[in-house]
Scaffold this active site. Sequence first.
Site, PDB file in Angstrom:
ATOM      1  N   ASN A  17      21.526  -9.452  23.096  1.00  0.00           N
ATOM      2  CA  ASN A  17      22.548 -10.111  22.273  1.00  0.00           C
ATOM      3  C   ASN A  17      23.920  -9.481  22.460  1.00  0.00           C
ATOM      4  O   ASN A  17      24.053  -8.248  22.451  1.00  0.00           O
ATOM      5  CB  ASN A  17      22.197  -9.942  20.789  1.00  0.00           C
ATOM      6  N   HIS A  75      19.194  -6.138  20.418  1.00  0.00           N
ATOM      7  CA  HIS A  75      20.446  -6.515  19.749  1.00  0.00           C
ATOM      8  C   HIS A  75      21.500  -5.446  20.053  1.00  0.00           C
ATOM      9  O   HIS A  75      21.190  -4.392  20.604  1.00  0.00           O
ATOM     10  CB  HIS A  75      20.215  -6.587  18.228  1.00  0.00           C
ATOM     11  N   GLY A  76      22.735  -5.727  19.649  1.00  0.00           N
ATOM     12  CA  GLY A  76      23.796  -4.719  19.799  1.00  0.00           C
ATOM     13  C   GLY A  76      24.155  -4.454  21.242  1.00  0.00           C
ATOM     14  O   GLY A  76      24.398  -3.305  21.635  1.00  0.00           O
ATOM     15  N   HIS A  95      24.699  -2.946  15.879  1.00  0.00           N
ATOM     16  CA  HIS A  95      25.734  -3.970  16.065  1.00  0.00           C
ATOM     17  C   HIS A  95      27.127  -3.363  15.949  1.00  0.00           C
ATOM     18  O   HIS A  95      27.369  -2.523  15.093  1.00  0.00           O
ATOM     19  CB  HIS A  95      25.603  -5.050  14.981  1.00  0.00           C
ATOM     20  N   GLY A  96      28.053  -3.804  16.791  1.00  0.00           N
ATOM     21  CA  GLY A  96      29.444  -3.334  16.706  1.00  0.00           C
ATOM     22  C   GLY A  96      29.757  -2.386  17.841  1.00  0.00           C
ATOM     23  O   GLY A  96      28.914  -2.143  18.709  1.00  0.00           O
ATOM     24  N   THR A 118      30.202  -8.619  19.506  1.00  0.00           N
ATOM     25  CA  THR A 118      31.467  -7.898  19.292  1.00  0.00           C
ATOM     26  C   THR A 118      32.360  -7.924  20.540  1.00  0.00           C
ATOM     27  O   THR A 118      33.567  -8.150  20.433  1.00  0.00           O
ATOM     28  CB  THR A 118      31.182  -6.431  18.893  1.00  0.00           C
ATOM     29  N   ASP A 150      20.628 -16.619  14.743  1.00  0.00           N
ATOM     30  CA  ASP A 150      20.589 -15.153  14.826  1.00  0.00           C
ATOM     31  C   ASP A 150      20.530 -14.588  13.392  1.00  0.00           C
ATOM     32  O   ASP A 150      21.331 -14.977  12.535  1.00  0.00           O
ATOM     33  CB  ASP A 150      21.883 -14.712  15.541  1.00  0.00           C
ATOM     34  N   HIS A 151      19.590 -13.692  13.148  1.00  0.00           N
ATOM     35  CA  HIS A 151      19.456 -13.036  11.834  1.00  0.00           C
ATOM     36  C   HIS A 151      19.367 -14.007  10.661  1.00  0.00           C
ATOM     37  O   HIS A 151      20.088 -13.855   9.670  1.00  0.00           O
ATOM     38  CB  HIS A 151      20.608 -12.049  11.581  1.00  0.00           C
TER      39      HIS A 151
HETATM   40  P1  13P Z   1      27.028  -6.679  19.223  1.00  0.00           P
HETATM   41  O1  13P Z   1      28.008  -7.289  18.261  1.00  0.00           O
HETATM   42  O2  13P Z   1      26.969  -5.193  19.090  1.00  0.00           O
HETATM   43  O3  13P Z   1      27.244  -7.132  20.625  1.00  0.00           O
HETATM   44  O4  13P Z   1      25.576  -7.192  18.766  1.00  0.00           O
HETATM   45  C1  13P Z   1      25.321  -8.563  18.755  1.00  0.00           C
HETATM   46  C2  13P Z   1      24.014  -8.846  18.124  1.00  0.00           C
HETATM   47  O5  13P Z   1      23.068  -8.103  18.264  1.00  0.00           O
HETATM   48  C3  13P Z   1      23.888 -10.084  17.336  1.00  0.00           C
HETATM   49  O6  13P Z   1      22.662 -10.150  16.664  1.00  0.00           O
END
Ligand code: 13P
Length: 283
Positions: free
Chosen positions: A229, A207-208, A179-180, A232, A82-83
Amino acid sequence: MILYPMKDLLVKAYKNNYAVPAFNVCNLENIQSVLKVANEKRSPVIIQAHFLEVYYAGAKTLVDMVRDVGADMDLEVAVHLDHGESIENVMRSIQGGFTSVMYDGSPLPLEENIANTRKVVEFAHAAGVTVEGEIGTIGQTTEMGEKIENAYLADAGSAERLANETGIDCLAVAIGNAHGFYRESPQLDFNRLEEITEKVSIPLVLHGGTGIPGDQIQQAVKMGIAKINFSTALRSAFINGIKSHLAEKPDDLGLMDIMATGSRAMEGALANSIELCMSGNRL
Ligand code: 13P
């Protein structure tokens, strides 16, 4: 258990209107929980590690743990970086046995993102490994004020160029997600997503996932999002599970029992994410 190139899982999801959940992990307990819940729910899953999680646990160690924990399970699993922010991150993961990598060139000028992503596609595809690219910058919710400015969101023309000029298998799009934990309920930009899907015909990635309301996730999946994804929500559940246990038994030294309270809490979050993705009973 066979590890699949991520593409195989996504193409199936894309055709059948569900998304494959991608769960960030950094240790044995996380992997045990993901595979246990995937098996119970009969869901395909992507086990993914951010490049910092790969540095923490080791690429080969992560892959070996997934194989060993899942040895007797009949599941469809991909292991994904990831990333990845550099070619070095990507190489390290492929050498460790990852079946998929993300190269995140989104902070770079488009031409550079395209050139670097194309290089990654060349050597990843030669090894049978899937590649995810990114367009628009998916930031942290802490930067939300800035990140929802148009400059940070995915532009359909750039998405089309990145997809066509690199040969990536799937594309992460910034459409108001971050994200978060969101400070306020997010509103995904579905007009933007529609513009992108008119120009790009590969599976898209959101994502997020933590905190995106279920109705928006379902709408996004209907429109071509095939991977979502989650990180968090899982970490938070794990940590809170351990905190509550230790609040009750502050002197507990049973490390395995303490970790198990985190895992049990995380398993609830995993099941919830599988339900949101509509990926249960797909095996
Ligand atoms: P969250 O932490 O917001 O769930 O996002 C995860 C993510 O996109 C990892 O790349």
